[in-house]
Design a protein around this motif. Structure first.
Motif, PDB file in Angstrom:
ATOM      1  N   CYS A  95     -69.192  37.364 -67.594  1.00  0.00           N
ATOM      2  CA  CYS A  95     -68.869  35.974 -67.264  1.00  0.00           C
ATOM      3  C   CYS A  95     -70.090  35.127 -67.590  1.00  0.00           C
ATOM      4  O   CYS A  95     -71.144  35.292 -66.981  1.00  0.00           O
ATOM      5  CB  CYS A  95     -68.480  35.811 -65.798  1.00  0.00           C
ATOM      6  SG  CYS A  95     -68.229  34.073 -65.355  1.00  0.00           S
ATOM      7  N   CYS A  98     -71.247  32.833 -64.208  1.00  0.00           N
ATOM      8  CA  CYS A  98     -71.953  33.383 -63.046  1.00  0.00           C
ATOM      9  C   CYS A  98     -72.787  34.602 -63.404  1.00  0.00           C
ATOM     10  O   CYS A  98     -73.587  35.060 -62.603  1.00  0.00           O
ATOM     11  CB  CYS A  98     -70.964  33.736 -61.930  1.00  0.00           C
ATOM     12  SG  CYS A  98     -69.854  35.108 -62.311  1.00  0.00           S
ATOM     13  N   CYS A 134     -64.759  34.738 -65.298  1.00  0.00           N
ATOM     14  CA  CYS A 134     -63.953  35.337 -64.248  1.00  0.00           C
ATOM     15  C   CYS A 134     -63.165  34.217 -63.573  1.00  0.00           C
ATOM     16  O   CYS A 134     -63.546  33.049 -63.631  1.00  0.00           O
ATOM     17  CB  CYS A 134     -64.820  36.098 -63.257  1.00  0.00           C
ATOM     18  SG  CYS A 134     -66.041  35.099 -62.400  1.00  0.00           S
ATOM     19  N   CYS A 137     -64.881  31.557 -61.513  1.00  0.00           N
ATOM     20  CA  CYS A 137     -65.612  30.520 -62.238  1.00  0.00           C
ATOM     21  C   CYS A 137     -64.662  29.637 -63.053  1.00  0.00           C
ATOM     22  O   CYS A 137     -64.947  28.458 -63.284  1.00  0.00           O
ATOM     23  CB  CYS A 137     -66.630  31.148 -63.180  1.00  0.00           C
ATOM     24  SG  CYS A 137     -67.949  31.995 -62.294  1.00  0.00           S
TER      25      CYS A 137
HETATM   26 ZN   LIG Z   1     -68.015  34.138 -63.110  1.00  0.00          ZN
END
Ligand SMILES: [Zn+2]
Ligand SMILES: [Mn+2]
Ligand SMILES: [Mn+2]
Ligand SMILES: [Zn+2]
Lengths: 141, 141
Positions: A95, A98, A134, A137
């Motif tokens: 991701c 994050c 993800c 996010c």
């Molecule tokens: Zn993420």
DNA sequence: ACACTAACAACAATGCTTGTCAACAAGCAA
DNA sequence: TTGCTTGTTGACAAGCATTGTTGTTAGTGT
């Protein structure tokens, strides 16, 4: 990665010493699927051992890598990730928001270099990075 | 990557200015298949323009990247590589000894994340790095 | 317990990349 | 052309991850 007792044996066999610092790192890595950075290992180790140095964590991670007990991944996030899962051949989902990393088993066939581009080259290793977001996010976009 | 004249137009349309430094970099990148580092672009640019600064090369590369005219690759070699080939979807072959990089077209199918691992995740991009040795470096082992 | 030497903590240094800022020059309009 | 506005430049310093250095500590096999 093997367990702490097995690692203790292996380290001693190689003439490497098993220190409290190293055992702490063994324990932190065992079963960790988060692909931690060295810095984050350092922070967690410091909770129990306030005087441990970042250099020691790097050192131990490199020793583990040399023994084939962990893999050190560069996913282009600025700092390196430590992966104690060397048993399963797998790739990674990253991701880019994050920084979380997840394993992806190798289930696709045909991942190799077309023969005519393999000319003059020997492939030792293939790294695949799936970049994305993800759901956690994605929702915050 | 487009040609120097086209890039000049695009830059001006975006309110970016076209300087001799930038044109020099445009020319260096056009048709370059070596995936040069920023530093190596800098060195080559310096041959003609002794006063050009490394910062300027980074700046221009990033502007080109923002316009989608080059891709900036992190292959884990310590420094970033500039790839002016944004027309063909491709992956890379990296010699871990000499650092040379070669393009590999995407000819394999089925390169995607198994559905059950795609859960909670959206994939935007896939990067594949084939690491190994070119024959030149292999012979010198 | 002893001697040998690897590993430690602290700190400095490296390599790549980015921030700062005053002087400059590209682009545009008159 | 000329002059104004504003993005760009070059020099230098700073940021960040990682590695080198060094005197001291402590693990290991005996
Ligand atoms: Zn993420
Ligand atoms: Mn993994
Ligand atoms: Mn390429
Ligand atoms: Zn090579």
């Amino acid at each position: 990665m093997k367990g702490t007792e097995a690692l203790t044996t292996i380290f001693r066999e190689q003439g490497l010493r098993v220190t409290p610092q190293r055992q702490a790192i063994f324990r932190l890595l065992e079963g960790d699927v988060s692909h931690p950075t060295v810095e984050s290992l350092f922070d967690r180790a410091r909770a129990d051992m306030p005087t441990i140095s970042l250099k020691t964590v790097y050192q131990t991670v490199h020793d583990l890598e040399a023994l084939g007990e962990v893999r050190v991944l560069d996913l282009g996030t600025g700092s390196v990730r430590v992966d104690p899962n060397v048993e399963d051949d797998h790739h990674h989902l990253l991701c880019t928001t994050c920084g979380r990393v997840r394993d992806v088993p190798v289930e696709f066939d045909g991942l190799n270099v077309p023969i005519r581009y393999r000319r003059d080259f020997t492939v030792d290793d293939v790294q695949v990075i799936f970049r994305g977001h993800c759901d956690h996010c994605f929702d915050r976009t």
